[in-house]
Motif scaffolding. Structure first.
Motif, PDB file in Angstrom:
ATOM      1  N   ARG A 216       1.013  -1.269  -0.167  1.00 21.13           N
ATOM      2  CA  ARG A 216      -0.038  -0.113  -0.042  1.00 21.13           C
ATOM      3  C   ARG A 216       0.863   1.309  -0.106  1.00 21.13           C
ATOM      4  O   ARG A 216       1.773   1.304   0.822  1.00 21.13           O
ATOM      5  CB  ARG A 216      -0.956   0.013   1.233  1.00 21.13           C
ATOM      6  CG  ARG A 216      -1.771   1.144   1.227  1.00 21.13           C
ATOM      7  CD  ARG A 216      -2.749   1.236   2.488  1.00 21.13           C
ATOM      8  NE  ARG A 216      -3.586  -0.114   2.538  1.00 21.13           N
ATOM      9  CZ  ARG A 216      -3.246  -1.102   3.579  1.00 21.13           C
ATOM     10  NH1 ARG A 216      -2.254  -1.161   4.675  1.00 21.13           N
ATOM     11  NH2 ARG A 216      -3.787  -2.023   3.669  1.00 21.13           N
ATOM     12  N   ILE A 217       0.537   2.074  -0.960  1.00 20.57           N
ATOM     13  CA  ILE A 217       1.581   3.482  -0.836  1.00 20.57           C
ATOM     14  C   ILE A 217       1.197   4.322   0.336  1.00 20.57           C
ATOM     15  O   ILE A 217      -0.070   4.623   0.329  1.00 20.57           O
ATOM     16  CB  ILE A 217       1.166   3.979  -2.288  1.00 20.57           C
ATOM     17  CG1 ILE A 217       1.438   3.300  -3.495  1.00 20.57           C
ATOM     18  CG2 ILE A 217       1.951   5.556  -2.389  1.00 20.57           C
ATOM     19  CD1 ILE A 217       2.937   2.912  -3.665  1.00 20.57           C
ATOM     20  N   LEU A 218       2.038   4.867   1.119  1.00 20.34           N
ATOM     21  CA  LEU A 218       2.023   5.464   2.182  1.00 20.34           C
ATOM     22  C   LEU A 218       2.003   7.034   1.988  1.00 20.34           C
ATOM     23  O   LEU A 218       1.207   7.943   2.359  1.00 20.34           O
ATOM     24  CB  LEU A 218       2.687   5.098   3.344  1.00 20.34           C
ATOM     25  CG  LEU A 218       2.528   3.684   3.937  1.00 20.34           C
ATOM     26  CD1 LEU A 218       3.790   3.476   4.993  1.00 20.34           C
ATOM     27  CD2 LEU A 218       1.173   3.632   4.496  1.00 20.34           C
ATOM     28  N   ARG A 219       3.243   7.111   1.210  1.00 17.51           N
ATOM     29  CA  ARG A 219       3.204   8.720   1.025  1.00 17.51           C
ATOM     30  C   ARG A 219       4.206   8.996  -0.444  1.00 17.51           C
ATOM     31  O   ARG A 219       5.115   7.713  -0.605  1.00 17.51           O
ATOM     32  CB  ARG A 219       4.123   9.355   1.967  1.00 17.51           C
ATOM     33  CG  ARG A 219       5.059   8.928   2.472  1.00 17.51           C
ATOM     34  CD  ARG A 219       5.669   9.910   3.809  1.00 17.51           C
ATOM     35  NE  ARG A 219       6.872   9.294   4.578  1.00 17.51           N
ATOM     36  CZ  ARG A 219       6.811   8.208   5.041  1.00 17.51           C
ATOM     37  NH1 ARG A 219       5.781   7.464   5.601  1.00 17.51           N
ATOM     38  NH2 ARG A 219       7.924   7.727   5.841  1.00 17.51           N
ATOM     39  N   ILE A 220       4.017   9.916  -1.134  1.00 15.99           N
ATOM     40  CA  ILE A 220       5.087   9.952  -2.238  1.00 15.99           C
ATOM     41  C   ILE A 220       5.976  11.166  -2.104  1.00 15.99           C
ATOM     42  O   ILE A 220       5.498  12.184  -1.608  1.00 15.99           O
ATOM     43  CB  ILE A 220       4.268   9.861  -3.670  1.00 15.99           C
ATOM     44  CG1 ILE A 220       3.323  10.881  -3.863  1.00 15.99           C
ATOM     45  CG2 ILE A 220       3.658   8.280  -3.754  1.00 15.99           C
ATOM     46  CD1 ILE A 220       2.373  10.895  -4.708  1.00 15.99           C
ATOM     47  N   SER A 221       6.940  11.015  -2.934  1.00 11.82           N
ATOM     48  CA  SER A 221       7.855  12.528  -3.352  1.00 11.82           C
ATOM     49  C   SER A 221       8.203  12.363  -4.351  1.00 11.82           C
ATOM     50  O   SER A 221       7.914  11.523  -5.315  1.00 11.82           O
ATOM     51  CB  SER A 221       9.029  12.463  -2.182  1.00 11.82           C
ATOM     52  OG  SER A 221       9.860  11.485  -2.582  1.00 11.82           O
ATOM     53  N   THR A 222       9.093  13.420  -4.860  1.00 16.24           N
ATOM     54  CA  THR A 222       9.455  13.521  -6.404  1.00 16.24           C
ATOM     55  C   THR A 222      10.603  12.276  -6.523  1.00 16.24           C
ATOM     56  O   THR A 222      10.850  12.079  -7.828  1.00 16.24           O
ATOM     57  CB  THR A 222      10.176  14.709  -6.738  1.00 16.24           C
ATOM     58  OG1 THR A 222      11.259  14.901  -5.746  1.00 16.24           O
ATOM     59  CG2 THR A 222       9.324  15.871  -6.615  1.00 16.24           C
ATOM     60  N   GLN A 223      11.130  11.730  -5.573  1.00 15.48           N
ATOM     61  CA  GLN A 223      12.285  10.770  -5.945  1.00 15.48           C
ATOM     62  C   GLN A 223      11.974   9.168  -5.532  1.00 15.48           C
ATOM     63  O   GLN A 223      12.426   8.204  -6.002  1.00 15.48           O
ATOM     64  CB  GLN A 223      13.358  11.034  -5.046  1.00 15.48           C
ATOM     65  CG  GLN A 223      14.046  12.274  -5.688  1.00 15.48           C
ATOM     66  CD  GLN A 223      14.490  12.256  -6.899  1.00 15.48           C
ATOM     67  OE1 GLN A 223      15.220  11.251  -7.343  1.00 15.48           O
ATOM     68  NE2 GLN A 223      14.195  13.058  -7.777  1.00 15.48           N
ATOM     69  N   GLN A 224      10.529   8.994  -4.638  1.00 16.62           N
ATOM     70  CA  GLN A 224      10.404   7.607  -4.417  1.00 16.62           C
ATOM     71  C   GLN A 224       8.910   7.584  -3.696  1.00 16.62           C
ATOM     72  O   GLN A 224       8.329   8.777  -3.453  1.00 16.62           O
ATOM     73  CB  GLN A 224      11.099   7.223  -3.323  1.00 16.62           C
ATOM     74  CG  GLN A 224      11.274   7.925  -1.898  1.00 16.62           C
ATOM     75  CD  GLN A 224      12.222   7.481  -1.010  1.00 16.62           C
ATOM     76  OE1 GLN A 224      13.329   6.920  -1.251  1.00 16.62           O
ATOM     77  NE2 GLN A 224      12.055   7.896   0.269  1.00 16.62           N
ATOM     78  N   ALA A 225       8.257   6.542  -3.746  1.00 12.80           N
ATOM     79  CA  ALA A 225       7.156   6.168  -3.120  1.00 12.80           C
ATOM     80  C   ALA A 225       7.498   5.226  -1.810  1.00 12.80           C
ATOM     81  O   ALA A 225       8.151   4.234  -1.843  1.00 12.80           O
ATOM     82  CB  ALA A 225       6.234   5.563  -3.849  1.00 12.80           C
ATOM     83  N   VAL A 226       6.997   5.552  -0.799  1.00 10.75           N
ATOM     84  CA  VAL A 226       6.963   4.714   0.651  1.00 10.75           C
ATOM     85  C   VAL A 226       5.858   3.842   0.707  1.00 10.75           C
ATOM     86  O   VAL A 226       4.738   4.429   0.501  1.00 10.75           O
ATOM     87  CB  VAL A 226       7.296   5.952   1.751  1.00 10.75           C
ATOM     88  CG1 VAL A 226       7.430   4.835   3.108  1.00 10.75           C
ATOM     89  CG2 VAL A 226       8.785   6.509   1.777  1.00 10.75           C
ATOM     90  N   VAL A 227       6.092   2.725   1.053  1.00 11.16           N
ATOM     91  CA  VAL A 227       4.989   1.766   0.991  1.00 11.16           C
ATOM     92  C   VAL A 227       5.049   0.829   2.292  1.00 11.16           C
ATOM     93  O   VAL A 227       6.082   0.710   2.967  1.00 11.16           O
ATOM     94  CB  VAL A 227       4.996   0.732  -0.266  1.00 11.16           C
ATOM     95  CG1 VAL A 227       5.093   1.599  -1.623  1.00 11.16           C
ATOM     96  CG2 VAL A 227       6.303  -0.304  -0.165  1.00 11.16           C
ATOM     97  N   GLU A 228       4.030   0.278   2.751  1.00 13.92           N
ATOM     98  CA  GLU A 228       3.612  -0.688   3.529  1.00 13.92           C
ATOM     99  C   GLU A 228       3.500  -2.171   2.885  1.00 13.92           C
ATOM    100  O   GLU A 228       2.229  -2.002   2.136  1.00 13.92           O
ATOM    101  CB  GLU A 228       2.584  -0.113   4.500  1.00 13.92           C
ATOM    102  CG  GLU A 228       2.086  -1.141   5.339  1.00 13.92           C
ATOM    103  CD  GLU A 228       0.993  -0.614   6.314  1.00 13.92           C
ATOM    104  OE1 GLU A 228       0.899  -0.227   7.309  1.00 13.92           O
ATOM    105  OE2 GLU A 228      -0.450  -0.240   5.701  1.00 13.92           O
ATOM    106  N   ILE A 229       4.307  -3.028   3.300  1.00 14.74           N
ATOM    107  CA  ILE A 229       4.237  -4.252   2.427  1.00 14.74           C
ATOM    108  C   ILE A 229       3.075  -5.244   3.406  1.00 14.74           C
ATOM    109  O   ILE A 229       3.167  -5.421   4.566  1.00 14.74           O
ATOM    110  CB  ILE A 229       5.464  -5.221   2.422  1.00 14.74           C
ATOM    111  CG1 ILE A 229       6.396  -4.397   1.791  1.00 14.74           C
ATOM    112  CG2 ILE A 229       5.274  -6.451   1.802  1.00 14.74           C
ATOM    113  CD1 ILE A 229       7.628  -5.083   1.706  1.00 14.74           C
TER     114      ILE A 229
END
Length: 159
Positions: A18-31
């Motif tokens: 699940r995508i938690l947050r995004i920035s211009t360089q990456q997406a932080v996810v929870e597996i």
């Protein structure tokens, strides 16, 4: 990272996140789930191995492992042409693969293969589930609004 996560997750393994947050360089996810095919017999359909996803919570502690999908790991080709904001939005469910075990806090994931990418997205205006139109666009069936995503190629199963 707890040792329980290391016991079930390995490089090359398919995961749902699940995508938690995004920035211009990456997406932080929870597996949230992993493909159990490494520990269970493979199920095939016409020679194609089908993923057998199992929820992480059934095998690990209550905290789900985190991962990162870096800009250069979203799709094949030049990473300058890829925009994280045009690929994912918070809340999207993504089919990805573990690229490396990363640092002590998170796994590095990839969606570079055609069958990897967003498999479930919610329309930002109506709140309804969207359907893929192409590899880079989804549409709300109610409002017909289109939104950019890095869509996973659907796996077709013959009857």
């Amino acid at each position: 990272r707890s040792s329980n996560h290391n016991a079930v997750l390995s490089v090359g393994q398919a995961v749902l996140c699940r995508i938690l947050r995004i920035s211009t360089q990456q997406a932080v996810v929870e597996i949230v789930a992993f493909d159990a095919a490494l520990s269970e017999p493979a199920v095939t359909e016409g020679g194609t191995r089908l993923p057998q996803f199992r929820p992480i919570a059934a095998f690990a502690s209550a905290t789900l492992p985190n991962g990162v999908i870096r800009k250069e790991d979203i799709r094949s080709g030049a990473s300058e042409d890829v925009e994280v904001y045009s690929s994912f939005l918070p809340g999207d469910i993504v089919h990805a693969k573990i690229l490396s075990l990363g640092d002590s806090r998170r796994y590095f994931l990839t969606t570079c293969e055609p069958e990897l990418g967003v498999i479930r997205a919610i329309c930002s205006s109506s709140g309804k589930h969207m359907v893929p139109l192409s590899w880079k666009e989804m549409q709300c069936p109610e409002t017909k609004a289109k939104e950019l995503r890095k869509c996973a190629k659907p796996v077709t199963i013959s009857p």
